[in-house]
Scaffold this active site. Structure first.
Site, PDB file in Angstrom:
ATOM      1  N   GLU A 126       0.829  -1.218   0.000  1.00  0.00           N
ATOM      2  CA  GLU A 126       0.000   0.000   0.000  1.00  0.00           C
ATOM      3  C   GLU A 126       0.858   1.260   0.000  1.00  0.00           C
ATOM      4  OE1 GLU A 126      -3.789   0.294   1.974  1.00  0.00           O
ATOM      5  OE2 GLU A 126      -3.558  -1.757   2.711  1.00  0.00           O
ATOM      6  N   ASN A 169      -9.669  -5.334   3.822  1.00  0.00           N
ATOM      7  CA  ASN A 169      -9.059  -6.563   3.284  1.00  0.00           C
ATOM      8  C   ASN A 169      -7.981  -6.917   4.296  1.00  0.00           C
ATOM      9  OD1 ASN A 169      -9.628  -7.050   0.060  1.00  0.00           O
ATOM     10  ND2 ASN A 169      -9.734  -4.882   0.573  1.00  0.00           N
TER      11      ASN A 169
HETATM   12  N1  CDV Z   1      -5.867  -3.429   3.939  1.00  0.00           N
HETATM   13  C1  CDV Z   1      -5.368  -3.217   5.174  1.00  0.00           C
HETATM   14  O1  CDV Z   1      -5.265  -2.091   5.619  1.00  0.00           O
HETATM   15  N2  CDV Z   1      -5.010  -4.319   5.864  1.00  0.00           N
HETATM   16  C2  CDV Z   1      -4.404  -4.256   7.181  1.00  0.00           C
HETATM   17  C3  CDV Z   1      -3.486  -5.436   7.390  1.00  0.00           C
HETATM   18  C4  CDV Z   1      -2.222  -5.276   6.668  1.00  0.00           C
HETATM   19  C5  CDV Z   1      -3.163  -5.666   8.848  1.00  0.00           C
HETATM   20  C6  CDV Z   1      -5.458  -4.252   8.271  1.00  0.00           C
HETATM   21  O2  CDV Z   1      -5.333  -3.420   9.198  1.00  0.00           O
HETATM   22  O3  CDV Z   1      -6.348  -5.091   8.283  1.00  0.00           O
END
Ligand code: CDV
Length: 314
Positions: free
Chosen positions: A144, A195
């Protein structure tokens, strides 16, 4: 006090694979929007990056990612059916997608759309997790920080459908600042998509903790800010990469009033009482009476322990 019922639906998505088209994703969202409306929902919450697979798990150039996974406009031709249906059914929605802004910048974005299909609010994800470098030793990437810039609009709250709705995205739900900034703007309902990979790429974390911390974060923040939370997962195994489900509607009491049971497309619904937070807001969490911001300075003066404030986002 008279109860004020608000029909809230959360539409969880099962996996979207790399080979799945955006059109097929939108067809699934359309189907769930119909179900949400038929159950009496005024608002339906869809996941983060709801139109494609969770592409930050793959190493590729920014240009490739942009060409394949980003939306240069919203509504876009492929998402127009969602807007058309929302208008004809008279239902609002929250949708997460990868935004390529007019100035070329890329954000992990969500929008709030009202029951006349007007985009009334836009949020660009602020707490971007992961890394920007290639980690070939990891089982998958979480890029990200490579593909998106930190959101530049802050945490907004919008008057919508007779209440005040805030929005955030995935990792934001783990940070108390997210919800406090919104509750200080009188948010009564916060909606979000996520996600969340079932495995941690940095250390061997027991997978059950992923679900526990997801629910714990939302239950604590709902209670401490006297607001409702609706959270939609994209989950299940996307091309072999598993993500947690656990889509939920959480009350200002901190209790979960609805939770998904599958890791597939699934709509959950609750007729939520918008007065339920009033006692908390008027008593134990009466901010005007009890908060002591003169003692909270470090929160905005330091990013981490002994770390000065991070550079401001433009
Ligand atoms: N898409 C996210 O932000 N996922 C994070 C993961 C990497 C821990 C979440 O906080 O769920």
């Amino acid at each position: 006090m008279t109860k004020e019922r608000f029909g809230l639906a959360v539409a969880q998505l099962g996996p979207i694979h790399l080979s799945d088209s955006r059109e097929s994703a939108v067809a699934r969202l359309v189907e769930m929007m119909r179900e949400a409306a038929s159950r009496g929902a005024k608002l339906v919450v869809f996941p983060e990056l709801a139109l494609t697979t969770f592409f930050p798990r793959y190493w590729m150039s920014e240009e490739d990612a942009e060409a394949r996974f980003f939306e240069p406009s919203m509504p876009s031709p492929v998402t127009q059916p969602l807007f058309d249906l929302a208008k004809s059914l008279g239902i609002g929605f929250y949708l997460g997608y990868a935004e390529r802004a007019a100035d070329g910048r890329r954000f992990n974005t969500s929008i709030l759309v009202d029951d006349q299909a007007n985009i009334v609010g836009r949020y660009r994800k602020i707490h971007l997790p992961g890394h920007s470098d290639h980690k070939p030793e990891a089982p998958f990437q979480h890029l990200e920080k490579k593909f998106f810039e930190v959101g530049n609009d802050g945490f907004g709250v919008w008057p919508m459908l007779g209440t005040n709705v805030g929005q955030c995205i995935c990792n934001d739900r783990r940070w108390p600042e997210t919800f406090r900034v919104m509750s200080l703007q009188d948010a009564r309902l916060v909606v979000l998509g996520y996600n969340t990979p079932s495995w941690n790429i940095h250390w061997t974390e027991p997978p059950h903790l992923r679900m526990f911390h997801h629910l714990l974060s939302m239950q604590a923040n709902a209670y401490q800010n006297a607001l409702w939370i609706g959270a939609a997962a994209k989950c299940g195994s996307e091309d072999g990469f598993h993500m947690i489900g656990g889509s939920a509607i959480v009350a200002p009491t901190g209790e979960i009033v609805a939770q998904s049971q599958s890791e597939e497309d699934e709509v959950i619904f609750a007729a939520i009482d918008m007065t339920l937070g009033d006692n908390f807001r008027n008593h134990v969490f009466n901010f005007a009476k009890h908060r002591r911001p003169e003692h909270y300075g470090l929160i905005v003066e330091r990013t981490g322990v002994g770390t000065p404030l991070a550079p401001q986002v433009e």
